[in-house]
Design a protein around this motif. Structure first.
Motif, mmCIF file in Angstrom:
data_model
loop_
_atom_site.group_PDB
_atom_site.id
_atom_site.type_symbol
_atom_site.label_atom_id
_atom_site.label_comp_id
_atom_site.label_asym_id
_atom_site.label_seq_id
_atom_site.Cartn_x
_atom_site.Cartn_y
_atom_site.Cartn_z
ATOM 1 N N LEU A 125 0.815 -1.229 -0.003
ATOM 2 C CA LEU A 125 -0.096 -0.106 -0.044
ATOM 3 C C LEU A 125 0.848 1.205 -0.051
ATOM 4 N N MET A 126 2.180 1.101 0.190
ATOM 5 C CA MET A 126 3.243 2.392 -0.074
ATOM 6 C C MET A 126 3.054 2.876 -1.145
ATOM 7 N N ALA A 127 2.727 2.097 -2.346
ATOM 8 C CA ALA A 127 2.525 2.706 -3.625
ATOM 9 C C ALA A 127 1.635 3.736 -3.823
ATOM 10 N N TRP A 128 0.930 4.272 -2.787
ATOM 11 C CA TRP A 128 0.012 5.368 -2.899
ATOM 12 C C TRP A 128 0.886 6.394 -1.999
ATOM 13 N N GLY A 129 2.073 6.271 -1.846
ATOM 14 C CA GLY A 129 2.994 7.298 -1.444
ATOM 15 C C GLY A 129 2.542 7.821 0.164
ATOM 16 N N PRO A 134 0.341 5.781 5.951
ATOM 17 C CA PRO A 134 -0.516 5.504 7.374
ATOM 18 C C PRO A 134 -1.250 4.301 7.487
ATOM 19 N N ILE A 135 -1.883 4.027 6.105
ATOM 20 C CA ILE A 135 -2.884 2.735 6.028
ATOM 21 C C ILE A 135 -1.941 1.547 6.046
ATOM 22 N N THR A 136 -0.712 1.481 5.605
ATOM 23 C CA THR A 136 0.237 0.382 5.758
ATOM 24 C C THR A 136 0.339 0.053 7.178
ATOM 25 N N PHE A 137 0.851 1.178 8.107
ATOM 26 C CA PHE A 137 0.967 0.984 9.574
ATOM 27 C C PHE A 137 -0.370 0.625 10.408
ATOM 28 N N SER A 138 -1.382 1.222 9.897
ATOM 29 C CA SER A 138 -2.515 0.777 10.283
ATOM 30 C C SER A 138 -2.784 -0.733 10.238
ATOM 31 N N MET A 139 -2.391 -1.367 9.231
ATOM 32 C CA MET A 139 -2.632 -2.565 8.963
ATOM 33 C C MET A 139 -1.804 -3.697 9.912
ATOM 34 N N TRP A 402 -8.890 7.135 -4.714
ATOM 35 C CA TRP A 402 -8.131 5.877 -4.629
ATOM 36 C C TRP A 402 -8.213 5.440 -6.139
ATOM 37 N N SER A 403 -7.210 5.122 -6.738
ATOM 38 C CA SER A 403 -7.103 4.507 -7.926
ATOM 39 C C SER A 403 -6.147 3.207 -7.957
ATOM 40 N N TRP A 404 -6.277 2.288 -9.034
ATOM 41 C CA TRP A 404 -5.424 1.154 -9.139
ATOM 42 C C TRP A 404 -4.071 1.357 -9.483
ATOM 43 N N GLN A 405 -3.931 2.648 -10.357
ATOM 44 C CA GLN A 405 -2.763 2.751 -11.060
ATOM 45 C C GLN A 405 -1.683 2.895 -10.344
ATOM 46 N N GLN A 410 3.821 -0.560 -9.737
ATOM 47 C CA GLN A 410 4.807 -1.188 -8.799
ATOM 48 C C GLN A 410 5.009 -2.789 -8.871
ATOM 49 N N LEU A 411 4.544 -3.378 -9.903
ATOM 50 C CA LEU A 411 4.306 -4.859 -9.775
ATOM 51 C C LEU A 411 5.277 -5.385 -10.820
ATOM 52 N N SER A 412 6.329 -4.761 -11.171
ATOM 53 C CA SER A 412 7.293 -5.270 -12.084
ATOM 54 C C SER A 412 8.592 -5.364 -11.078
ATOM 55 N N TRP A 413 9.427 -6.363 -11.573
ATOM 56 C CA TRP A 413 10.559 -7.001 -10.510
ATOM 57 C C TRP A 413 11.490 -5.908 -9.981
#
Length: 747
Positions: A125-129, A134-139, A402-405, A410-413
């Motif tokens: 979720l850090m992909a959303w900058g 904060p959402i990352t650390f909430s989870m 929020w969008s999936w873009q 960030q899904l490449s190796w």
């Protein structure tokens, strides 16, 4: 009241002045949006937990506290629009992990699988900058607090714990939305004041470069860091200050923000000639530099005083107006030939020191003009001009949807966020396995807490947080031991938890050591509530050992699947050059009759600055990496300088285009079109190739140290076209130098 116009050329450094400056610094921190936001979080946490405690007792409070805590993490000073969607993902995504950990708590294998999978999903979720962090650390915290509690004895207990988790989350959601609306005007003022103070610090650093025997390399590094900080603060401030500027007070603050952006442009232009001046004409300019230094420090002091006036809520007529510095600046400089109806010709040789000094003084004068305008706006002496911002403010602020873009990108190796997620997942897995076989009565959740808060997306931040985490844990453990030794009651523990979480929330982005101390205090007391029936005794040595172990694991795993900055820099440079092209295209098209306003130009300028800040951040981060993987820094630093200088030239051209009645459009229009085409070709890499077939590239003027050209007097220079042509030639030359610098960047 602070003297805005000191009579001599040296700033007072008496004890009284130092005490006053220290008091002002403390006031600016106490009255900042960080403290206000932290207090709002503390009050909300305390009110909700007291209500739950009175209703259902301490067992319910422990689960409700987790729901409140994880929901409060994304609650920062933000626009009213989209506040709910900013915070809601935290409890929605954290609740399933909270339930899963309770379901598998007694099975070490299944618990490890949930922790590993949850960590990977959370970090992605850090992909959303900044919104995703904060959402990352909430989870993550939802999992770890559930792991810290005693294993539930039945599904009914899991349902009850989750229910109170949801009650805490819902109540805090309501609280966050309400406080955002109530505190909106205060947040507008506080955010703008922070930007004013940060810009004043940049001016003081610039002034130090004019002092005796300065360390230019160190000061430039400091200034770059300050520019990054200002760019970050400016975006947060835009989001809040430019939202719905419909009242007179909001409009004044928005106009002050736009004036600050103009002042930043002029400050960057000061670097056009400073390096050349100090390198080639140090002895000739030494007598005059103290005057320029004092002018910068005076302007900085005026900005700091204005920020304090805003924070203290002083009446508009109590704000002292700013006097003009231009006579003092130019009166002490070497004499120059006065400008006539035509500008001086462009210099193709080495400039003289007098020309450079006058150029510096003129640019410092422009900065002071904008400072005076901000003070006049704060006093209500001038009316804000915000026609475009009032109707199209949505274009200036960050997106709230929020969008999936971002995630798909960030899904490449090679994507840095995917590698960060894999590193964090491996570190959490290793930490969990180690915690199962510790020779002491370890607390596995505390090892994992240390890993997730220390490990960051790059090595520089990981090392910084590693040290702060260890020191903060020691201090936090000492505070908890001292508190528990007094056998506090439930109300006292709830009060300390609320205050410590508010303090940790307030300084999370400013002083991580303070955050770590407060977070350790609050987290240990939260665990005390979660396992209250066991009457635990805090073992400081074990906590410290767990912290050292977790921090060491986070640091070691930072070298696995690294995303070195040299791999990211080419894309950042490409983005920056592209932004410069777009900015130049729009800046030179402001006379186009089809364009109704300069709004697209302002948006392009914002992207140009943001992209440059990204390059500067990458340069800073690479300094913490192993020397053998660092890219060459000299071409990157040259790229930065040329980019800022091109921005400064285009800003000067824009100011001339706003006075288009004094331009010969028959000459200016084709010149603008030709310059725009030339700059586009240069920045696209086509300018050099186009000249390859000719005898040699056409002669271009040097960019640094052009003869000083005072601002033309409209009464004397009825036709400003020659000045425009001069600026266009300099912009084309700078575009070529920028392209050459970009081509030299190798990784």
């Amino acid at each position: 009241m602070m003297n805005r116009n000191p009579p001599d050329l040296t700033l007072p450094f008496s004890l009284a002045a130092r005490l006053r400056a220290a008091t002002h610094r403390v006031l600016r921190v106490v009255l900042s949006q960080y403290v206000t936001n932290g207090l709002a979080v503390s009050v909300g946490l305390l009110v909700i937990l007291l209500a739950v405690f009175a209703l259902a007792g301490v067992v319910a409070v422990s689960s409700a506290a987790v729901g409140v805590l994880i929901t409060s993490l994304p609650d920062v000073a933000a626009p009213r629009r989209g506040k709910l969607t900013q915070i809601l993902p935290a409890p929605l995504l954290g609740a399933p992990l909270f339930v899963l950990v309770q379901l598998v708590h007694q099975d070490p294998v299944q618990l490890g699988l949930v922790l590993v999978a949850g960590t990977f999903l959370s970090v992605m979720l850090m992909a959303w900058g900044k919104r995703g962090g904060p959402i990352t650390f909430s989870m993550l915290f939802s999992m770890l607090f559930a792991m810290a509690a005693p294993p539930p004895s039945s599904l009914e207990q899991i349902a009850m714990n989750t229910g109170w988790y949801g009650v805490g989350a819902v109540l805090y959601l309501i609280w966050a939305v309400l406080t955002t609306h109530v505190l909106n005007q205060l947040f507008r003022t506080q955010l703008l004041a922070e930007c004013l103070v940060t810009f004043a610090q940049i001016l003081r650093t610039q002034a130090r470069r004019l002092g005796p025997e300065p360390d230019h390399e160190a000061l430039l590094a400091i200034m770059l860091g300050q520019q990054i900080t200002l760019a970050d603060y400016l975006q947060n401030t835009r989001d809040v200050v430019l939202e719905s500027p419909t009242t007179p007070k909001r409009q004044r603050l928005a106009a002050m923000l736009l004036a600050l952006l103009e002042a930043r442009d002029h400050q960057l232009a000061c670097n056009l000639d400073l390096d050349f001046l100090l390198t080639h004409h140090a002895s000739a300019t030494a007598p005059t530099l103290p005057l320029l230094q004092t002018a910068l420090n005076t302007t900085a002091a005026e900005l700091e005083q204005l920020a304090l006036d805003l924070l203290l809520g002083r009446a508009r007529n109590a704000i002292v107006p700013v006097p003009d510095l231009r006579e003092r600046l130019h009166g002490a400089l070497p004499p120059q030939t006065r400008a006539g109806p035509q500008p001086f010709p462009l210099n193709t040789g080495e400039p003289d020191s007098a020309a450079l000094l006058h150029s510096m003084a003129n640019r410092i004068g422009h900065i002071h003009d904008e400072t005076a305008r901000m003070v006049a706006l704060a006093r209500g002496d001038v009316r804000p001009e915000l026609a475009d911002v009032r109707t199209q403010w949505q274009l200036f602020v960050s997106a709230t949807t929020w969008s999936w873009q971002p995630l798909l990108g960030q899904l490449s190796w090679r994507a840095p966020m995917l590698r960060y997620a894999l590193r964090a997942t491996l570190a959490v897995g290793a930490g969990y396995l180690v915690s199962l076989h510790l020779p002491w009565a370890g607390h596995g959740y505390w090892v994992l807490f240390s890993i997730v808060v220390v490990m960051r997306g790059n090595l520089a931040q990981t090392v910084q947080r590693r040290n702060a985490r260890v020191a903060g844990t020691v201090l936090g453990c000492l505070l908890v031991m001292a508190l528990l030794a007094t056998r506090p009651g439930g109300f006292t523990i709830l009060l300390v938890v609320a205050l410590s979480q508010g303090l940790a929330h307030a300084f999370a982005l400013r002083r991580y050591l303070y955050t770590t101390v407060a977070a350790t205090l609050g987290a240990l007391l939260m665990v005390h509530l979660l396992v209250t029936g066991l009457q635990p005794v805090l073992a400081m040595g074990e906590r410290l050992a767990d912290t050292l172990l977790g921090a060491s694991i986070a640091w070691l795993f930072s070298y696995i699947l690294p995303a070195w900055e040299r791999n990211q820099i080419p894309a950042l440079v490409q983005r920056s050059v592209k932004a410069q092209r777009q900015h130049a295209l729009l800046a030179l098209a402001l006379l186009d009759k089809e364009r109704k306003s300069d709004l697209p130009w302002r948006l392009a300028r914002r992207e140009a600055y943001d992209s440059l800040s990204a390059v500067t951040l990458a340069i800073q981060r690479t300094m913490a990496e192993p020397r053998q993987v660092r890219p060459p820094l000299e071409p990157l630093e040259t790229l930065q300088a040329r980019s800022y200088q091109l921005l400064a030239q285009l800003t000067a051209i824009k100011s001339l285009l706003l006075r288009h009645p004094q331009l010969d459009l028959g000459v200016a229009t084709p010149a603008l079109q030709q310059a725009s085409l030339r700059i586009q070709q240069e920045l696209a890499g086509g300018g050099t190739r186009a000249d390859a077939g000719s005898a040699g590239p056409e002669p271009m003027p040097v960019v640094a140290g052009q003869p000083f050209q005072p601002r033309p007097d409209p009464l004397v220079a009825a036709d400003l076209t020659p000045w425009l042509l001069r600026r266009l030639a300099l912009a084309c030359a700078m575009a070529r130098e920028l392209r050459l610098a970009a081509d030299r960047v190798k990784v």
